[in-house]
Design an enzyme around this catalytic site. Structure first.
Site, PDB file in Angstrom:
ATOM      1  N   GLY A 190       0.817  -1.197   0.000  1.00 27.80           N
ATOM      2  CA  GLY A 190       0.000   0.000   0.000  1.00 27.80           C
ATOM      3  C   GLY A 190       0.858   1.257   0.000  1.00 27.80           C
ATOM      4  CB  CYS A 191       0.095   4.723  -0.988  1.00 28.30           C
ATOM      5  SG  CYS A 191      -1.541   4.927  -0.236  1.00 28.30           S
ATOM      6  CE1 TYR A 192      -1.020   8.238   4.523  1.00 28.33           C
ATOM      7  CE2 TYR A 192      -2.997   6.884   4.387  1.00 28.33           C
ATOM      8  CZ  TYR A 192      -2.404   8.134   4.473  1.00 28.33           C
ATOM      9  OH  TYR A 192      -3.185   9.255   4.531  1.00 28.33           O
TER      10      TYR A 192
END
EC number: 1.2.1.38
Length: 385
Positions: A190-192
């Protein structure tokens, strides 16, 4: 600088790093590039499932200019028959395909299939593709968590393909590069989790911080919420506004914690607080940690850890990385700070959530899976302003 041509690739040796690119002498445009092979190297035939969101169109943008890829099919159940360039005019002249129904896309004839879909879709479709010899690259969260019950708790539905969890490889190249090379099922982070993990990996691997005391304060642009229509994503709601969300628990918390625990060799204590900021792209993660053991040179630690990483840029002392400096790229920029009389170390990490946080990292993983130089198709400079 020394340049060497080997089997269609130009390798450039400069400042201790090997960079690679395809030699494209005489190639003047996308449509003139041979579609079946380049310089004797077979093209990778790919399909994309669910490419109507921001992550999907970013994936199309990158793959359309990738010199080793032929996009075979782009699927959408709701928009079948619509021209891809009709929905995304930015791709006119670069992607000359229509969206098709997944069942008619003949995805089992692709070399690789990307899933840019809501959670749960890849559960149902990945197995038959893997059985057909297709490599699956999933940008959703379907295979990121290794515990099926933990996944069900955070995503509100039973895990639909727990039999594949043991084979899936978490696709953070800076952590799992060699495993990515040999896998056929890639779970793109995921991005985070990407921004947070890259800011902490050197510290945890070196045992340089207290693993029970980690605070990750992260801000994301509105594209991270996806392309669906919702009140919280309206311009009038986001503009001139700044807010926290997910304070009681965010789906990326168990993913981040799983990665950090793997590196630390033990469970970690993690507070993760996401925020929404009024910009389109970008994530800024401010990471607060407490040094452990004897004092050390943290700047040197980061520079050595990421010395040969093509997509991690460690800035010098006193620097403050900006999201604008990585817009449209697969780069993560990191800087360190020691707040006065705090006893803390602060790591600042920025990425483009749609590239290094999603589509770019997926392409980076694909390159590794197919034995292509890792930077291929990902060398664009940041867009500024």
């Amino acid at each position: 600088m020394i340049s060497v041509f080997v089997r269609g690739w130009m390798f450039t040796l400069s400042a201790g790093r090997v960079n690679a690119r395809v030699l494209r002498t005489g190639v003047t445009g996308y449509h003139r590039r041979p579609r079946d092979q380049i310089h004797g190297t077979s093209m990778i035939s790919v399909g994309i499932v669910g490419a109507t969101g921001y992550t999907g169109v970013e994936l199309l943008r990158l793959l359309a200019d990738h010199p080793g890829v032929r996009i075979r099919a782009v699927t959408s159940r709701g928009d079948a028959g619509t021209a891809v360039a009709g929905m995304f005019p930015s791709l006119r002249g670069r992607v000359d395909l229509d969206f098709v129904e997944p069942a008619q896309a003949r995805l089992d004839q692709c070399d690789a299939v990307f899933f840019a879909t809501p959670h749960g879709v890849a559960h149902a479709m990945a197995g038959p593709l893997l059985d057909a010899g297709v490599r699956v690259i999933d940008l959703s969260a379907d295979f990121r968590l290794r515990d099926a019950e933990l996944w069900a708790r955070w995503y509100g539905q039973p895990h639909g393909a727990p039999q594949w969890l043991g084979e899936a490889v978490y696709g953070l190249p800076e952590l799992n590069r060699e495993r990515i090379r040999s896998t056929r099922l890639l779970a793109v982070p995921g991005c985070y989790p990407t921004a947070v993990s890259l800011g902490l990996l050197p510290l945890l691997q070196a045992g340089a911080i207290d693993p029970d005391d980690i605070i990750a304060d992260a801000k994301s642009g509105v594209s991270g919420a996806g392309r669906k229509a919702q009140v919280g994503g309206l311009f009038a709601e986001v503009g001139e506004n700044f807010k926290a969300y997910g304070s009681a628990g965010h789906r990326h918390w168990p993913e981040i914690r799983q990665t950090l625990a793997e590196v630390a060799g033990r469970p970690v204590g993690l507070v993760f607080q996401p925020h929404l900021v009024p910009m389109i792209r970008g994530i800024h993660a401010t990471l607060y940690v407490r040094p452990a053991g004897t004092e050390r040179d943290f700047q040197a630690l980061f520079e050595e850890f990421y010395r040969d990483e093509p997509f991690v840029d460690v800035l010098g002392p006193g620097a403050h990385p900006e999201t604008a400096s990585v817009r449209g790229t697969n780069v993560c920029r990191i800087a360190l700070a020691r707040p006065v009389e705090s006893g803390r170390l602060v790591a600042l990490s920025v990425i483009d959530n749609l590239v290094k946080g999603a589509a770019g990292q997926a392409v980076q993983g694909m390159n590794l899976m197919f034995g292509i130089p890792e930077e291929t198709g990902l060398g664009a400079a940041p867009v500024f302003p």
